[in-house]
Scaffold this motif. Structure first.
Motif, PDB file in Angstrom:
ATOM      1  N   LYS A  96      -6.467  22.298  19.871  1.00  0.00           N
ATOM      2  CA  LYS A  96      -6.202  22.831  18.534  1.00  0.00           C
ATOM      3  C   LYS A  96      -5.227  24.006  18.596  1.00  0.00           C
ATOM      4  N   ILE A  97      -5.418  24.891  19.562  1.00  0.00           N
ATOM      5  CA  ILE A  97      -4.539  26.058  19.690  1.00  0.00           C
ATOM      6  C   ILE A  97      -3.117  25.631  20.042  1.00  0.00           C
ATOM      7  N   SER A  98      -2.990  24.702  20.969  1.00  0.00           N
ATOM      8  CA  SER A  98      -1.658  24.253  21.371  1.00  0.00           C
ATOM      9  C   SER A  98      -0.929  23.572  20.213  1.00  0.00           C
ATOM     10  N   ARG A  99      -1.658  22.834  19.384  1.00  0.00           N
ATOM     11  CA  ARG A  99      -1.037  22.203  18.229  1.00  0.00           C
ATOM     12  C   ARG A  99      -0.611  23.240  17.193  1.00  0.00           C
ATOM     13  N   GLN A 100      -1.419  24.255  16.985  1.00  0.00           N
ATOM     14  CA  GLN A 100      -1.041  25.325  16.063  1.00  0.00           C
ATOM     15  C   GLN A 100       0.244  26.006  16.523  1.00  0.00           C
ATOM     16  N   ARG A 101       0.322  26.281  17.813  1.00  0.00           N
ATOM     17  CA  ARG A 101       1.494  26.958  18.363  1.00  0.00           C
ATOM     18  C   ARG A 101       2.746  26.087  18.211  1.00  0.00           C
ATOM     19  N   GLU A 102       2.589  24.790  18.461  1.00  0.00           N
ATOM     20  CA  GLU A 102       3.724  23.877  18.370  1.00  0.00           C
ATOM     21  C   GLU A 102       4.213  23.733  16.932  1.00  0.00           C
ATOM     22  N   GLU A 103       3.291  23.599  15.996  1.00  0.00           N
ATOM     23  CA  GLU A 103       3.672  23.469  14.595  1.00  0.00           C
ATOM     24  C   GLU A 103       4.350  24.740  14.084  1.00  0.00           C
ATOM     25  N   HIS A 104       3.871  25.891  14.511  1.00  0.00           N
ATOM     26  CA  HIS A 104       4.475  27.162  14.099  1.00  0.00           C
ATOM     27  C   HIS A 104       5.904  27.262  14.607  1.00  0.00           C
ATOM     28  N   ALA A 105       6.123  26.929  15.880  1.00  0.00           N
ATOM     29  CA  ALA A 105       7.470  26.983  16.455  1.00  0.00           C
ATOM     30  C   ALA A 105       8.402  25.998  15.758  1.00  0.00           C
ATOM     31  N   LYS A 106       7.908  24.797  15.444  1.00  0.00           N
ATOM     32  CA  LYS A 106       8.734  23.784  14.792  1.00  0.00           C
ATOM     33  C   LYS A 106       9.136  24.225  13.390  1.00  0.00           C
ATOM     34  N   ARG A 107       8.200  24.781  12.653  1.00  0.00           N
ATOM     35  CA  ARG A 107       8.486  25.194  11.281  1.00  0.00           C
ATOM     36  C   ARG A 107       9.553  26.287  11.240  1.00  0.00           C
ATOM     37  N   LEU A 108       9.409  27.290  12.108  1.00  0.00           N
ATOM     38  CA  LEU A 108      10.374  28.389  12.131  1.00  0.00           C
ATOM     39  C   LEU A 108      11.746  27.915  12.602  1.00  0.00           C
ATOM     40  N   ALA A 109      11.768  27.079  13.645  1.00  0.00           N
ATOM     41  CA  ALA A 109      13.043  26.603  14.185  1.00  0.00           C
ATOM     42  C   ALA A 109      13.809  25.799  13.136  1.00  0.00           C
ATOM     43  N   ARG A 110      13.130  24.954  12.414  1.00  0.00           N
ATOM     44  CA  ARG A 110      13.794  24.148  11.385  1.00  0.00           C
ATOM     45  C   ARG A 110      14.398  25.038  10.307  1.00  0.00           C
ATOM     46  N   CYS A 111      13.655  26.052   9.894  1.00  0.00           N
ATOM     47  CA  CYS A 111      14.133  26.963   8.851  1.00  0.00           C
ATOM     48  C   CYS A 111      15.359  27.739   9.326  1.00  0.00           C
ATOM     49  N   VAL A 112      15.311  28.228  10.579  1.00  0.00           N
ATOM     50  CA  VAL A 112      16.422  29.019  11.119  1.00  0.00           C
ATOM     51  C   VAL A 112      17.677  28.168  11.255  1.00  0.00           C
ATOM     52  N   ILE A 113      17.540  26.948  11.759  1.00  0.00           N
ATOM     53  CA  ILE A 113      18.708  26.078  11.979  1.00  0.00           C
ATOM     54  C   ILE A 113      19.355  25.676  10.658  1.00  0.00           C
ATOM     55  N   ARG A 114      18.557  25.337   9.672  1.00  0.00           N
ATOM     56  CA  ARG A 114      19.110  24.916   8.391  1.00  0.00           C
ATOM     57  C   ARG A 114      19.799  26.063   7.652  1.00  0.00           C
ATOM     58  N   SER A 115      19.420  27.301   7.964  1.00  0.00           N
ATOM     59  CA  SER A 115      19.952  28.458   7.240  1.00  0.00           C
ATOM     60  C   SER A 115      21.186  29.062   7.887  1.00  0.00           C
ATOM     61  N   ASN A 116      21.556  28.607   9.104  1.00  0.00           N
ATOM     62  CA  ASN A 116      22.665  29.230   9.822  1.00  0.00           C
ATOM     63  C   ASN A 116      23.521  28.170  10.508  1.00  0.00           C
ATOM     64  N   ASP A 117      24.811  28.471  10.606  1.00  0.00           N
ATOM     65  CA  ASP A 117      25.727  27.563  11.305  1.00  0.00           C
ATOM     66  C   ASP A 117      25.692  27.768  12.805  1.00  0.00           C
ATOM     67  N   LEU A 118      25.400  28.980  13.241  1.00  0.00           N
ATOM     68  CA  LEU A 118      25.299  29.281  14.671  1.00  0.00           C
ATOM     69  C   LEU A 118      24.054  30.109  14.920  1.00  0.00           C
ATOM     70  N   VAL A 119      23.269  29.694  15.883  1.00  0.00           N
ATOM     71  CA  VAL A 119      22.051  30.413  16.254  1.00  0.00           C
ATOM     72  C   VAL A 119      22.132  30.763  17.735  1.00  0.00           C
ATOM     73  N   ALA A 120      22.022  32.049  18.037  1.00  0.00           N
ATOM     74  CA  ALA A 120      22.072  32.528  19.420  1.00  0.00           C
ATOM     75  C   ALA A 120      20.712  33.084  19.812  1.00  0.00           C
ATOM     76  N   TYR A 121      20.320  32.844  21.044  1.00  0.00           N
ATOM     77  CA  TYR A 121      19.040  33.325  21.548  1.00  0.00           C
ATOM     78  C   TYR A 121      19.177  33.575  23.044  1.00  0.00           C
ATOM     79  N   GLU A 122      18.169  34.215  23.615  1.00  0.00           N
ATOM     80  CA  GLU A 122      18.211  34.572  25.031  1.00  0.00           C
ATOM     81  C   GLU A 122      17.815  33.388  25.908  1.00  0.00           C
ATOM     82  N   ASP A 123      18.480  33.277  27.042  1.00  0.00           N
ATOM     83  CA  ASP A 123      18.132  32.258  28.033  1.00  0.00           C
ATOM     84  C   ASP A 123      17.044  32.828  28.940  1.00  0.00           C
TER      85      ASP A 123
END
Length: 415
Positions: free
Chosen positions: A244-271
């Motif tokens: 249950k915890i791992s699914r919560q974490r995965e869904e949270h990451a997916k939701r935020l990533a989708r929102c960030v990508i759709r709102s910006n043409d370029l997304v930079a993050y740390e390697d």
């Protein structure tokens, strides 16, 4: 390529047959590893032929579909290839020497050994293991895809039951309007991420919030007699809580990533090298709980899907360098404010996010992921985390609906 996952419903005898098929897959894989250890120069074709020999020697192996046996030998070869690649690349630390599998959780079929019903709401496995017909519970519509598009079918065992995964060959790229915005993201433990615009997303800390409940279930496991059915039930209950915890974490990451990508043409993050960061035992639990890798994985997936540019930059000194003047301002982890003698005063994470965006913009971007050195300009090599033969279909990890009573969940990879 996408993976559709359904909860499998059947009888106890069918679940026992699935468990027997999984044990057979483990036997074939481990036998192939033993063949490779004992015979120098063993190749992929040798392992494939050996799976046929095992089917002739052992009746329980012959009951498994031939494509499932081939998939088991391919898994063994994938672990061998990964080890060779790590040695050639001189990866620091352990190279991932192939080991015998102790606990297997899946059996994989290719184009044969299974048959979908006309309404595609059930699947029948036709080999001699006796799995038979399983009902598929989920919100995906398989009728939209032709059977020829389904490359592989996999049965996965989890703490809350069995799931059937379908690897479907489809092109899911989607065109969306350009926003003209660029953003840099600095992930952290206090806040999940802070962007270059000064906005931040709170860290949900799913594991920390459920830690008390996990300890309760762990104590129940420790009280039960080893080998007893009560202990097996307690272990299963603990596993369901972790799931249950791992699914919560995965869904949270997916939701935020989708929102960030759709709102910006370029997304930079740390390697970030998570494997090295968790060596700090004071922060390891919090780092794993944050789910930075899942967030990066979804950023790259949605970047490819929506045609956005995702850039991974070298994280060195992004927190120490002043965004305004470039001066190095050394600070400890407890110092949360960046104050430079040039007069620039920002939140530590905001300053880092601005530096990340600047580094990403200092080169020509492209769709995909690029590792950038802060002192170098121009095109550098594209890299993807966990690349290798064993992860050849990790890019197939795609969206799935939220966890519900119908049993649809996120797949962690098809191989």
């Amino acid at each position: 390529m996408i993976i559709l996952e359904f909860k499998a419903k059947g009888k106890e005898s069918q679940y026992s047959a699935i468990a027997e098929a999984i044990r057979t897959v483990k036997f074939i894989r481990n036998s192939c590893i033993r063949l490779w250890l004992d015979n120098k120069g063993t190749g992929k074709s040798d392992l494939s032929r050996y799976s046929k020999i095992l089917a002739k020697e052992f009746s329980f192996a012959n009951e498994l579909n031939s494509t499932a046996r081939q998939a088991a030998s391919e898994r063994a070869w994938s672990s061998i290839v990964r080890f060779y690649d790590n040695c050639k690349k001189k990866v620091p630390g352990k190279k991932g020497f192939p080991k015998f599998q102790k606990c297997a959780r899946s059996v994989e079929y290719k184009k044969s050994g299974w048959k979908l019903s006309p309404d595609k709401k059930s699947i029948t496995f036709t080999d001699k293991k006796g799995i038979g017909k399983l009902k598929l519970k989920g919100t995906w519509d398989l009728w939209r895809f032709d059977k020829k598009q389904i490359n592989r079918v996999r049965i996965v065992k989890r703490a809350d039951g069995y799931y059937v995964q379908f690897c479907v060959a489809v092109n899911e790229k989607e065109e969306i309007d350009s926003t003209g915005k660029t953003i840099g993201l600095d992930v952290g433990l206090k806040e999940f991420y802070t962007d270059s615009d000064g906005n931040s997303e709170p860290n949900p800390r799913f594991y920390r919030k459920n830690e008390k409940r996990l300890k309760f279930y762990q104590r129940r496991v420790s009280r039960k007699k080893k080998g007893s059915s009560n202990r097996r039930k307690a272990v299963n209950r603990l596993g369901r809580q972790h799931l249950k915890i791992s699914r919560q974490r995965e869904e949270h990451a997916k939701r935020l990533a989708r929102c960030v990508i759709r709102s910006n043409d370029l997304v930079a993050y740390e390697d970030l090298r998570i494997k090295n960061l968790v060596k700090n035992h004071c922060l390891a639990k919090s780092i794993n709980d944050a789910g930075w890798y899942q967030f990066r994985k979804w950023l790259e997936h949605f970047g490819t899907k929506f045609g956005r540019i995702t850039v991974a930059v070298n994280p060195a000194y992004t927190s120490q360098n002043c965004f305004d003047c470039g001066e190095v301002v050394k600070k400890s982890l407890s110092t949360r404010t960046h104050a430079c003698k040039c007069g620039c005063e920002l939140d530590r994470d905001h300053n880092a996010a601005l530096n990340i965006r600047t580094r990403a913009l200092s080169t020509v971007g492209h769709t995909g992921t690029r590792i950038l050195d802060p002192n170098a300009l121009g095109d550098l090599s594209s890299t993807f985390p966990d690349s290798g033969l064993v992860e050849q279909d990790r890019s197939l990890i795609k969206e799935s609906p939220s966890i519900s009573g119908r049993g649809v969940s996120i797949s962690k990879g098809f191989f």
